[in-house]
Design an enzyme around this catalytic site. Structure first.
Site, PDB file in Angstrom:
ATOM      1  N   HIS A 183     -61.470 -18.052 -33.218  1.00 41.04           N
ATOM      2  CA  HIS A 183     -62.805 -18.094 -33.827  1.00 41.04           C
ATOM      3  C   HIS A 183     -63.758 -18.802 -32.853  1.00 41.04           C
ATOM      4  O   HIS A 183     -63.790 -20.025 -32.781  1.00 41.04           O
ATOM      5  CB  HIS A 183     -62.740 -18.838 -35.166  1.00 41.04           C
ATOM      6  CG  HIS A 183     -63.979 -18.728 -35.997  1.00 41.04           C
ATOM      7  ND1 HIS A 183     -65.204 -18.362 -35.482  1.00 41.04           N
ATOM      8  CD2 HIS A 183     -64.186 -18.935 -37.319  1.00 41.04           C
ATOM      9  CE1 HIS A 183     -66.109 -18.350 -36.460  1.00 41.04           C
ATOM     10  NE2 HIS A 183     -65.506 -18.699 -37.583  1.00 41.04           N
ATOM     11  N   HIS A 186     -70.236 -18.459 -34.690  1.00 40.49           N
ATOM     12  CA  HIS A 186     -70.886 -19.192 -35.780  1.00 40.49           C
ATOM     13  C   HIS A 186     -71.041 -20.690 -35.593  1.00 40.49           C
ATOM     14  O   HIS A 186     -71.030 -21.450 -36.562  1.00 40.49           O
ATOM     15  CB  HIS A 186     -70.147 -18.907 -37.096  1.00 40.49           C
ATOM     16  CG  HIS A 186     -70.407 -17.502 -37.578  1.00 40.49           C
ATOM     17  ND1 HIS A 186     -69.476 -16.748 -38.257  1.00 40.49           N
ATOM     18  CD2 HIS A 186     -71.504 -16.722 -37.469  1.00 40.49           C
ATOM     19  CE1 HIS A 186     -69.993 -15.556 -38.531  1.00 40.49           C
ATOM     20  NE2 HIS A 186     -71.221 -15.521 -38.064  1.00 40.49           N
ATOM     21  N   TYR A 188     -69.125 -23.014 -34.476  1.00 38.14           N
ATOM     22  CA  TYR A 188     -68.007 -23.949 -34.601  1.00 38.14           C
ATOM     23  C   TYR A 188     -67.627 -24.445 -33.202  1.00 38.14           C
ATOM     24  O   TYR A 188     -68.339 -24.181 -32.238  1.00 38.14           O
ATOM     25  CB  TYR A 188     -66.852 -23.295 -35.388  1.00 38.14           C
ATOM     26  CG  TYR A 188     -67.278 -23.038 -36.828  1.00 38.14           C
ATOM     27  CD1 TYR A 188     -67.428 -24.090 -37.716  1.00 38.14           C
ATOM     28  CD2 TYR A 188     -67.630 -21.759 -37.270  1.00 38.14           C
ATOM     29  CE1 TYR A 188     -67.882 -23.883 -39.018  1.00 38.14           C
ATOM     30  CE2 TYR A 188     -68.089 -21.550 -38.573  1.00 38.14           C
ATOM     31  CZ  TYR A 188     -68.212 -22.615 -39.439  1.00 38.14           C
ATOM     32  OH  TYR A 188     -68.682 -22.422 -40.714  1.00 38.14           O
TER      33      TYR A 188
HETATM   34  C1  PHB Z   1     -68.248 -20.606 -44.032  1.00 32.88           C
HETATM   35  O1  PHB Z   1     -67.316 -21.273 -44.501  1.00 32.88           O
HETATM   36  O2  PHB Z   1     -69.350 -20.545 -44.571  1.00 32.88           O
HETATM   37  C2  PHB Z   1     -68.027 -19.870 -42.785  1.00 32.88           C
HETATM   38  C3  PHB Z   1     -66.789 -19.897 -42.197  1.00 32.88           C
HETATM   39  C4  PHB Z   1     -66.587 -19.210 -41.036  1.00 32.88           C
HETATM   40  C5  PHB Z   1     -67.634 -18.502 -40.480  1.00 32.88           C
HETATM   41  C6  PHB Z   1     -68.849 -18.483 -41.064  1.00 32.88           C
HETATM   42  C7  PHB Z   1     -69.054 -19.165 -42.234  1.00 32.88           C
HETATM   43  O3  PHB Z   1     -67.464 -17.837 -39.350  1.00 32.88           O
END
Ligand code: PHB
Length: 406
Positions: A183, A186, A188
């Site tokens: 991942h 977004h 992270y």
């Molecule tokens: C979320 O928990 O809102 C979330 C998790 C992973 C993502 C995007 C949003 O890639």
């Protein structure tokens, strides 16, 4: 109008010798908070993934999962570091395989998106690529009050993190996953290295695009090295998204420049014999769990990726929102022979989504207010398959509470 059944969506595709899909409709990774307090997968998750892998030859990407205790910072998200977690995941992957389908696990680390109070409860540090670049003032206040301010990883910590990713990937393979998906989207932890807005480092992991991409690429290489099979490794990117305080579309340096470099490096690995299973890319219409306005979405598109990356691409973001027309699905799957479409929200409320699209059956609307109810079956395994009458709100299973599988 083309019916979906006559499009590439329902043509088989092989993403590797061992992963032959019967169709190209993928379950997108979805955070749902139905794991246990100790981050162990539960009986509710087993049923959820069983129901969504029933069409043989489906690819189900499972929810983002913490690679180590350090990677956390949300409650009730599953992990993949302990024996209990691995044993629990095994029961889920076994079920998916019994259904003739395939499972991918998303490897997750939150970095500065962690909740400072959850980190404090779990005795973990608040980390990112750089110190002191919080997403908002509330996080800063809370982190400082808890005496756990946001700190940039040291070089030796980075080395350890890369090894932790590799070990988590190995654990996932041991748990029976067909693919591990890094991942890197977004906002992270990995994205916090890639995008300048979070990364102000002055060492080899900061500054130029090459340096900012190094954490990501070192993780890719370490995982390939550890599990000795690039075809079991995949990655998710979201060049346009503003989730988690990223600039995405509005970056000073255009996202195609940054992510064009990342993807060309991944293609280089493919050219040298390390072809990844797929790249999963978030459409400009979506950002994390939110839909982007048409005006902002129209500033981006993902067509450029096909010029760089020659392998399989999974695209995700509001593809079912124009049901029953599905014009974006048809446009994108018909464009070439290597596009898969991932669906999130409508897979929540339609366990039999594959059959509904195949047969042209209508979709049940999803209910965002039940997306994130910790340990609860309400809004989780109480959605009817097509033709069943009870709605999820008066289903007898709604009251069940999650029990860890190991
Ligand atoms: C979320 O928990 O809102 C979330 C998790 C992973 C993502 C995007 C949003 O890639």
């Amino acid at each position: 109008m083309l019916s979906l059944i006559s499009t590439n969506l329902f043509k088989p595709v092989a993403i590797s010798e061992n992963i032959e899909l019967s169709h190209r409709l993928v379950h997108a990774p979805l955070t749902r908070y139905r794991a246990s307090k100790k981050h162990v997968p539960t009986d509710l998750m087993l049923q959820y993934y069983d129901d969504r892998s029933k069409t043989p030859g489906s690819l189900v990407i499972m929810e983002a999962t913490f690679i180590s205790p350090k990677a956390g910072g949300y409650d009730n998200v599953p992990g993949i570091w302990s024996k209990n977690q691995i044993d629990a995941w095994k029961l889920i992957t076994n079920k998916v395989h019994q259904n003739g389908s395939f499972a991918s696990l998303q490897l997750w680390a939150l970095g500065r998106q962690a909740k400072p109070d959850v980190l404090a409860n779990e005795n973990q540090k608040f980390v990112s690529s750089s110190s002191d670049i919080y997403i908002n003032d509330l996080d800063r206040e809370l982190a400082e009050k808890l005496d756990n301010p946001l700190t940039g990883l040291t070089l030796s910590e980075i080395d350890q993190w890369i090894q932790d990713y590799a070990q988590a990937a190995q654990n996932a393979i041991d748990a029976g996953f067909d693919v591990v998906e890094i991942h890197a989207a977004h906002g992270y932890l990995i994205d916090q290295f890639v995008q300048k807005t979070a990364n102000q480092r002055t060492d080899e992991y900061g500054g130029s695009i090459e340096n900012r991409s190094k954490f990501l690429l070192n993780i890719v290489d370490a995982i390939i090295d550890k599990i000795s099979d690039a075809k079991k490794v995949a990655i998710r990117l979201s060049p346009w998204a503003q989730h988690g305080g990223m600039k995405g579309t509005f970056s000073d340096l255009h996202p195609i420049a940054t992510f064009g470099y990342v993807i060309s490096e991944l293609q280089k690995r493919a050219d040298n014999g390390n072809q990844l299973a797929y790249i999963s890319i978030v459409e400009p219409r979506a950002s994390g769990n939110q839909t982007v306005s048409d005006e902002i979405a129209s500033l981006g598109d993902n067509q450029w990726i096909y010029h760089i990356w020659k392998g399989i691409i999974i695209r995700a973001g509001t593809y079912t929102s124009d049901s029953p027309k599905y014009s974006n699905i048809i446009k994108d799957v018909q464009n070439n022979n290597r596009t898969l479409i991932a669906i999130g929200r409508h897979f929540v409320s339609n366990p039999d989504l594959v059959q509904r699209l195949k047969n042209g059956w209508p979709l049940t609307d999803y209910d965002r207010s039940t997306f994130y109810i910790i340990e609860s079956n309400f809004g989780y395994n109480d959605w009817p398959i097509y033709g069943d009458t009870p709605t999820h709100r008066d289903n007898q299973f709604s009251n069940k509470t999650a029990v860890p599988l190991a």
